[in-house]
Design a protein around this motif. Structure first.
Motif, PDB file in Angstrom:
ATOM      1  N   TYR A   1     -14.286  28.932   7.142  1.00  0.00           N
ATOM      2  CA  TYR A   1     -13.163  28.013   6.948  1.00  0.00           C
ATOM      3  C   TYR A   1     -13.560  26.972   5.913  1.00  0.00           C
ATOM      4  O   TYR A   1     -14.687  26.466   5.925  1.00  0.00           O
ATOM      5  N   ALA A   2     -12.649  26.662   5.019  1.00  0.00           N
ATOM      6  CA  ALA A   2     -12.934  25.662   3.988  1.00  0.00           C
ATOM      7  C   ALA A   2     -11.654  24.949   3.598  1.00  0.00           C
ATOM      8  O   ALA A   2     -10.557  25.519   3.670  1.00  0.00           O
ATOM      9  N   ASN A   3     -11.799  23.712   3.198  1.00  0.00           N
ATOM     10  CA  ASN A   3     -10.667  22.991   2.628  1.00  0.00           C
ATOM     11  C   ASN A   3     -11.174  21.999   1.601  1.00  0.00           C
ATOM     12  O   ASN A   3     -12.344  21.591   1.631  1.00  0.00           O
ATOM     13  N   ALA A   4     -10.326  21.639   0.694  1.00  0.00           N
ATOM     14  CA  ALA A   4     -10.653  20.662  -0.348  1.00  0.00           C
ATOM     15  C   ALA A   4      -9.371  19.939  -0.717  1.00  0.00           C
ATOM     16  O   ALA A   4      -8.272  20.510  -0.662  1.00  0.00           O
ATOM     17  N   GLY A   5      -9.512  18.699  -1.075  1.00  0.00           N
ATOM     18  CA  GLY A   5      -8.324  17.940  -1.429  1.00  0.00           C
ATOM     19  C   GLY A   5      -8.688  16.566  -1.936  1.00  0.00           C
ATOM     20  O   GLY A   5      -9.853  16.234  -2.154  1.00  0.00           O
ATOM     21  N   VAL A   6      -7.670  15.785  -2.115  1.00  0.00           N
ATOM     22  CA  VAL A   6      -7.864  14.413  -2.577  1.00  0.00           C
ATOM     23  C   VAL A   6      -6.789  13.536  -1.942  1.00  0.00           C
ATOM     24  O   VAL A   6      -5.625  13.924  -1.855  1.00  0.00           O
ATOM     25  N   GLY A   7      -7.212  12.401  -1.461  1.00  0.00           N
ATOM     26  CA  GLY A   7      -6.282  11.398  -0.970  1.00  0.00           C
ATOM     27  C   GLY A   7      -6.149  10.296  -2.011  1.00  0.00           C
ATOM     28  O   GLY A   7      -7.110   9.955  -2.704  1.00  0.00           O
ATOM     29  N   LEU A   8      -4.952   9.770  -2.160  1.00  0.00           N
ATOM     30  CA  LEU A   8      -4.690   8.713  -3.139  1.00  0.00           C
ATOM     31  C   LEU A   8      -4.060   7.528  -2.422  1.00  0.00           C
ATOM     32  O   LEU A   8      -3.088   7.696  -1.668  1.00  0.00           O
ATOM     33  N   SER A   9      -4.616   6.359  -2.661  1.00  0.00           N
ATOM     34  CA  SER A   9      -4.054   5.123  -2.125  1.00  0.00           C
ATOM     35  C   SER A   9      -3.867   4.151  -3.279  1.00  0.00           C
ATOM     36  O   SER A   9      -4.790   3.935  -4.078  1.00  0.00           O
ATOM     37  N   HIS A  10      -2.687   3.579  -3.349  1.00  0.00           N
ATOM     38  CA  HIS A  10      -2.401   2.595  -4.391  1.00  0.00           C
ATOM     39  C   HIS A  10      -2.160   1.235  -3.728  1.00  0.00           C
ATOM     40  O   HIS A  10      -1.329   1.092  -2.833  1.00  0.00           O
ATOM     41  N   PHE A  11      -2.931   0.249  -4.167  1.00  0.00           N
ATOM     42  CA  PHE A  11      -2.827  -1.102  -3.631  1.00  0.00           C
ATOM     43  C   PHE A  11      -2.317  -2.034  -4.734  1.00  0.00           C
ATOM     44  O   PHE A  11      -2.928  -2.123  -5.808  1.00  0.00           O
ATOM     45  N   HIS A  12      -1.232  -2.703  -4.459  1.00  0.00           N
ATOM     46  CA  HIS A  12      -0.753  -3.769  -5.346  1.00  0.00           C
ATOM     47  C   HIS A  12      -0.995  -5.093  -4.616  1.00  0.00           C
ATOM     48  O   HIS A  12      -0.398  -5.367  -3.571  1.00  0.00           O
TER      49      HIS A  12
ATOM     50  N   ARG B   1      -3.296  -7.521  -9.074  1.00  0.00           N
ATOM     51  CA  ARG B   1      -4.180  -6.400  -9.390  1.00  0.00           C
ATOM     52  C   ARG B   1      -3.596  -5.121  -8.803  1.00  0.00           C
ATOM     53  O   ARG B   1      -3.173  -5.096  -7.642  1.00  0.00           O
ATOM     54  N   ASN B   2      -3.582  -4.063  -9.616  1.00  0.00           N
ATOM     55  CA  ASN B   2      -3.188  -2.734  -9.165  1.00  0.00           C
ATOM     56  C   ASN B   2      -4.443  -1.874  -9.059  1.00  0.00           C
ATOM     57  O   ASN B   2      -5.167  -1.694 -10.042  1.00  0.00           O
ATOM     58  N   GLU B   3      -4.697  -1.354  -7.863  1.00  0.00           N
ATOM     59  CA  GLU B   3      -5.911  -0.583  -7.617  1.00  0.00           C
ATOM     60  C   GLU B   3      -5.534   0.809  -7.122  1.00  0.00           C
ATOM     61  O   GLU B   3      -4.725   0.954  -6.200  1.00  0.00           O
ATOM     62  N   LEU B   4      -6.135   1.819  -7.715  1.00  0.00           N
ATOM     63  CA  LEU B   4      -5.937   3.207  -7.291  1.00  0.00           C
ATOM     64  C   LEU B   4      -7.220   3.683  -6.629  1.00  0.00           C
ATOM     65  O   LEU B   4      -8.293   3.639  -7.229  1.00  0.00           O
ATOM     66  N   TYR B   5      -7.116   4.111  -5.383  1.00  0.00           N
ATOM     67  CA  TYR B   5      -8.271   4.563  -4.613  1.00  0.00           C
ATOM     68  C   TYR B   5      -8.202   6.080  -4.429  1.00  0.00           C
ATOM     69  O   TYR B   5      -7.593   6.567  -3.465  1.00  0.00           O
ATOM     70  N   PRO B   6      -8.791   6.862  -5.314  1.00  0.00           N
ATOM     71  CA  PRO B   6      -8.877   8.306  -5.067  1.00  0.00           C
ATOM     72  C   PRO B   6      -9.984   8.597  -4.049  1.00  0.00           C
ATOM     73  O   PRO B   6     -11.024   7.948  -4.039  1.00  0.00           O
ATOM     74  N   ASN B   7      -9.734   9.567  -3.196  1.00  0.00           N
ATOM     75  CA  ASN B   7     -10.703   9.945  -2.170  1.00  0.00           C
ATOM     76  C   ASN B   7     -10.842  11.470  -2.144  1.00  0.00           C
ATOM     77  O   ASN B   7     -10.242  12.154  -1.316  1.00  0.00           O
TER      78      ASN B   7
ATOM     79  N   VAL C   1       0.849  -1.197   0.000  1.00  0.00           N
ATOM     80  CA  VAL C   1       0.000   0.000   0.000  1.00  0.00           C
ATOM     81  C   VAL C   1       0.881   1.243   0.000  1.00  0.00           C
ATOM     82  O   VAL C   1       1.829   1.352   0.781  1.00  0.00           O
ATOM     83  N   HIS C   2       0.556   2.190  -0.882  1.00  0.00           N
ATOM     84  CA  HIS C   2       1.217   3.497  -0.909  1.00  0.00           C
ATOM     85  C   HIS C   2       0.127   4.566  -0.849  1.00  0.00           C
ATOM     86  O   HIS C   2      -0.879   4.475  -1.566  1.00  0.00           O
ATOM     87  N   GLN C   3       0.338   5.571   0.001  1.00  0.00           N
ATOM     88  CA  GLN C   3      -0.691   6.587   0.208  1.00  0.00           C
ATOM     89  C   GLN C   3      -0.111   7.986   0.100  1.00  0.00           C
ATOM     90  O   GLN C   3       1.049   8.222   0.445  1.00  0.00           O
TER      91      GLN C   3
ATOM     92  N   TYR D   1     -18.313  16.937   1.894  1.00  0.00           N
ATOM     93  CA  TYR D   1     -18.455  15.974   0.805  1.00  0.00           C
ATOM     94  C   TYR D   1     -17.272  15.013   0.826  1.00  0.00           C
ATOM     95  O   TYR D   1     -16.127  15.427   1.073  1.00  0.00           O
ATOM     96  N   SER D   2     -17.536  13.757   0.581  1.00  0.00           N
ATOM     97  CA  SER D   2     -16.464  12.781   0.424  1.00  0.00           C
ATOM     98  C   SER D   2     -16.887  11.736  -0.604  1.00  0.00           C
ATOM     99  O   SER D   2     -18.069  11.406  -0.723  1.00  0.00           O
ATOM    100  N   GLY D   3     -15.918  11.257  -1.340  1.00  0.00           N
ATOM    101  CA  GLY D   3     -16.179  10.223  -2.337  1.00  0.00           C
ATOM    102  C   GLY D   3     -15.053   9.201  -2.321  1.00  0.00           C
ATOM    103  O   GLY D   3     -13.911   9.531  -2.025  1.00  0.00           O
ATOM    104  N   TRP D   4     -15.377   7.971  -2.612  1.00  0.00           N
ATOM    105  CA  TRP D   4     -14.348   6.932  -2.675  1.00  0.00           C
ATOM    106  C   TRP D   4     -14.800   5.827  -3.629  1.00  0.00           C
ATOM    107  O   TRP D   4     -15.988   5.636  -3.885  1.00  0.00           O
ATOM    108  N   ILE D   5     -13.830   5.109  -4.136  1.00  0.00           N
ATOM    109  CA  ILE D   5     -14.088   4.042  -5.093  1.00  0.00           C
ATOM    110  C   ILE D   5     -13.989   2.700  -4.371  1.00  0.00           C
ATOM    111  O   ILE D   5     -13.201   2.533  -3.438  1.00  0.00           O
ATOM    112  N   ASN D   6     -14.842   1.768  -4.779  1.00  0.00           N
ATOM    113  CA  ASN D   6     -14.885   0.442  -4.176  1.00  0.00           C
ATOM    114  C   ASN D   6     -14.605  -0.609  -5.248  1.00  0.00           C
ATOM    115  O   ASN D   6     -15.203  -0.570  -6.333  1.00  0.00           O
ATOM    116  N   TYR D   7     -13.728  -1.538  -4.933  1.00  0.00           N
ATOM    117  CA  TYR D   7     -13.405  -2.625  -5.850  1.00  0.00           C
ATOM    118  C   TYR D   7     -14.006  -3.939  -5.341  1.00  0.00           C
ATOM    119  O   TYR D   7     -14.065  -4.155  -4.123  1.00  0.00           O
ATOM    120  N   PRO D   8     -14.432  -4.811  -6.237  1.00  0.00           N
ATOM    121  CA  PRO D   8     -14.917  -6.118  -5.785  1.00  0.00           C
ATOM    122  C   PRO D   8     -13.785  -6.954  -5.212  1.00  0.00           C
ATOM    123  O   PRO D   8     -12.617  -6.771  -5.573  1.00  0.00           O
TER     124      PRO D   8
END
Length: 337
Positions: A35-46, A62-68, A19-21, A87-94
């Motif tokens: 006050y406000a903030n916005a950003g994106v988190g990235l996690s890479h799973f091999h 499998r190489n999976e990229l999880y943007p958040n 895992v790399h984040q 607001y938050s969003g994330w991707i889900n893999y089977p």
């Protein structure tokens, strides 16, 4: 042992994951009120999986990229209180195994299949909350709401053969899964000395899940199975505090309506009523006595044993000793009825 092993459904699985984040965040702060903030988190799973089951013996990678992506904003009112948005969003893999073309019939009445065509899906969640004092007696108002939806979420398709009683399931990407909730409450002092306090609240929740269902008369699995869950929970609490005396009553009602379009017989409309009164008094010589009496009633459940009434009476008395009152002897009785 060899005779008892189900070689068709026994499996061997080893999995290794690296895992790399990383994270990027932008913040804006204006006059300590906004006050406000916005950003994106990235996690890479091999992920590397070794899986052996029956005739299947595979080594999969499998190489999976999880943007958040996420965003947050808050505004503080001039005379106390705030409103905020998230607001938050994330991707889900089977899961790996869900994508293998395998069949598990270890339970002959419930057969599960894999699906090599499963795809990832997104979850998006929006939240907001508000708090503000109002009136001369500082009534506190609070409200919050949330909405979440999934794009092509993974659900189960189900087929049923009434002649044999066999049920078969297979994971599929299905549109239409979402949920929403809301909550509102108030804390209302009823007199200028804040002895009497009234606290009403209301909680709301709704969830909808989609899948597919078919019987032996409709093997195409094209009948949409819609599951809904609606819950409402009003509550009203009242407290009185004067010196060493404390009195309170807590009352709540929980209504729940569950519906399944493919199996109306499993529909359930239940209600739970909870009401309790409580009293406590602290004597000058270090003794505290308290008691509470409550009712808990359940109705509308398909399991008849759950539809009952319960009355509960508890009592507690304690005495503190020594100069610093750090030795306490207590006697407690529960369920006196």
């Amino acid at each position: 042992l060899e005779m008892s092993i189900d070689r068709r459904n026994s499996y061997y699985r080893t999995q290794h994951q690296n895992v790399h984040q990383g994270r990027f965040l932008l913040t804006l702060n204006l006059d300590q009120r906004f006050y406000a903030n916005a950003g994106v988190g990235l996690s890479h799973f091999h992920t590397r999986l070794s899986y052996r089951r029956d005739a299947l013996d595979t080594l999969a990678r499998r190489n999976e990229l999880y943007p958040n992506p996420h965003a947050y904003a808050r505004y503080n009112f001039k005379n106390d209180g705030y409103i905020q948005f998230t607001y938050s969003g994330w991707i889900n893999y089977p899961d790996f195994v869900q994508t293998f073309d395998i069949t598990d019939d270890s339970d002959p009445l419930l057969i599960t299949h894999g699906n090599p065509d499963l795809e990832s899906y997104w979850t998006h969640t929006f939240r907001t909350s508000f708090q503000k004092p109002a009136g001369k007696r500082k009534t506190t108002l609070y409200a919050s709401a949330e909405y979440s939806f999934e794009t092509s979420s993974i659900s189960q398709t189900e087929s049923y053969d009434p002649a044999t009683g066999i049920r078969q399931t297979r994971p599929e990407n299905v549109e239409g899964s979402w949920n929403t909730s809301a909550y509102a409450s108030a804390s209302i002092p009823l007199d200028s000395k804040n002895r009497f306090n009234l606290s009403p609240s209301l909680n709301f929740f709704y969830r909808e899940r989609h899948g597919y269902f078919a019987s032996s008369d409709n093997p195409g699995l094209n009948q949409v199975n819609r599951n809904t869950d609606l819950q409402l929970s009003p509550a009203l609490n009242f407290t009185y505090r004067q010196g060493k005396l404390f009195l309170a009553t807590y009352n709540s009602l929980h209504l729940r309506f569950e519906r399944n379009s493919s199996s109306p017989a499993s529909d359930q409309s239940s209600r739970v009523l909870n009401s309790r009164v409580e009293a406590q008094y602290e004597f000058p010589w270090g003794m505290t006595a308290s008691t509470d009496f409550g009712y808990y009633g359940m109705r509308g459940f398909t399991a008849a044993m759950l539809n009952n009434d319960q009355w509960l009476w508890n009592a507690h008395i304690s005495q503190s000793f020594l100069k610093k009152k750090n030795l306490i002897v207590a006697l407690e009785a529960r369920d006196l009825l």
